[in-house]
Design an enzyme around this catalytic site. Structure first.
Site: not given
Ligand code: SIN
Length: 446
Positions: A119-120, A143, A145, A219-220, A253, A348
């Site tokens: 969702w971010n 799919k 979020a 991508e975690l 992330c 995190e």
């Molecule tokens: C993410 O938070 O996974 C993506 C951030 C980005 O693409 O810079």
């Protein structure tokens, strides 16, 4: 509530897999030039719908509207880049020791793909996965979020408006995602899964994928360190920490989660960072002046707030002024005297909280930065060229920003090591994840 969307389950997931298989059979036969043209048309449609997309994602997950517009540009840039890259997927002719044999290497699409997106970045994390998949000749089921399904549906609508076949890019929305993802994970026709989200869910999917031997990209979670050395231009270093830490309210992330500052400049750096954070405008996402909006959910707000409370209870000092906030808001905060036993140093935060930790030597900083199971992004600020090279090579991370708090671009590889996942998105590395390598050995007199 801003919209109602379908709550799909097992039956719809099976239907999506059938469609994806049919879509793949046709799509794989198109030329790279046809796929490129459609991706370009989709890019154009997205840019024309920029404001609608930005307002939608801002409403559904709280991203400040100015940042949401920036995300639409970022998301569309993957369509443009992979429209070009589609035409550059080539193979090899190998020299042969047999005069009557020709040896060729082909690159072919892996097959139907399941993309599970977060969702971010409700638009960019879809296009970063879907664009290379489509460019390679795969069909993709997204799919999205549960918190941000409408942006995904809009993207699918724009794809079809641009002339894209409905079976080639589908969106399946679900309140209980496991029901849908279980069906698709177990379906042998789905040949690849790409997931962005938490490490525990990523590990679960990775284990499940073994039964049908799917290709995986994960991508975690991250826990990014930002090392500021004492030769830094302090103003510039503060600006990069701000860009990294407070992007999307800290719900990124790759955003800095631990800020290590060399002791000689700690006071000057803390003072300037605190002043900059105190100036951040907290407000509603649709206000053009807002820099920090609400977090995505009560749970997200509670986690970030608990990192602040835990640190203060264990002896950290709040440097920023206290602000009255409620609902899903968390006051942007700088913490000093942070120690390793605090939650914020272990997990995190996904919120607007910047913990400061002092260090003395380069070795100590690198060791502290690497002392985590995560390895997505790390940053350093220095004007010493030798140190920039040494430290960026020593950091166990998939992405390193040297004097750069915002390194993401469509042509670069994005992804982590260790518990932060595997595989890469973006650039020519990203399209490789959707291609199988086939060796064709031909005997001429057969
Ligand atoms: C993410 O938070 O996974 C993506 C951030 C980005 O693409 O810079």
């Amino acid at each position: 509530m801003i919209a109602e969307v379908a709550d799909c389950g097992v039956a719809q997931a099976k239907l999506a897999a059938d469609n994806a298989q049919r879509g793949f059979e046709a799509w794989r036969k198109t030329t790279a030039f046809e796929r490129s043209a459609l991706l370009k048309a989709w890019h154009q449609a997205m840019m024309e719908a920029k404001e609608v997309l930005a307002v939608t994602m801002s409403r559904e997950m709280g991203k400040p509207i100015r940042e949401a517009r920036g995300e639409v540009d970022y998301a569309a840039s993957f369509l443009e880049w992979y429209a070009e890259q589609a035409k550059r997927v080539d193979g090899d002719i190998l020299p042969s020791q047999h005069p009557d044999k020709r040896l060729a290497v082909l690159r072919q699409p892996v097959g139907p793909v399941l993309a599970i997106t977060p969702w971010n970045f409700p638009a960019a994390m879809i296009t970063r996965k879907v664009a290379p998949g489509l460019a390679a000749g795969c069909s993709v089921i997204v799919k999205p979020a549960e918190q941000a399904p409408v942006t995904a549906l809009l993207l699918a609508q724009l794809w079809q408006q641009a002339g894209g076949p409905a079976e080639v890019f589908q969106v399946i929305t679900a309140e209980r995602p496991a029901a849908v993802s279980d069906v698709l994970m177990e379906d042998r026709r789905i040949r690849k899964v790409t997931f962005t989200g938490s490490t525990p869910v990523g590990k679960h999917l990775y284990a499940k994928s073994a039964a049908t031997m799917k290709r995986m990209s994960l991508e975690l979670g991250g826990h990014a360190p930002f090392l500021v050395f004492d030769d830094a231009d302090i103003e510039a270093a503060v600006a990069e920490v701000m860009a990294s830490k407070f992007r999307n309210g800290g719900q990124t992330c790759v955003c800095a989660n631990r800020i290590y500052v060399q002791r000689g400049i700690l006071d000057a750096f803390s003072e300037r960072l605190t002043a900059a954070v105190d100036e951040l405008r907290v407000g509603q996402p649709d206000d053009e002046t807002t820099q920090i909006g609400p977090l995505v959910s009560q749970a997200g707000r509670n986690k970030a707030q608990s990192h602040i409370d835990d640190a203060l209870a264990k002896g950290a000092r709040r440097l920023t002024a206290e602000r009255e906030v409620d609902g899903f808001f968390v006051a942007p905060t700088v913490l000093a005297d942070v120690t390793n036993d605090m939650q914020i140093m272990q997990e995190e935060t996904f919120g607007p909280v910047a913990p400061l930790i002092a260090f003395d030597s380069e070795e100590e900083a690198v060791a502290a930065a690497n002392a985590t199971p995560f390895g997505l992004a790390a940053y350093l600020w220095t004007r010493n060229l030798g140190r920039a090279a040494r430290v960026s090579e020593a950091l166990d991370y998939g992405i390193v920003g040297v004097n750069d708090g915002a390194p993401s671009v469509p042509q670069a590889p994005f992804g982590g090591v260790k518990d932060s996942g595997l595989g890469r998105e973006g650039g020519r590395y990203g399209i490789d994840e959707y291609l199988d390598t086939k060796f064709v050995s031909t005997r001429l007199d057969g």
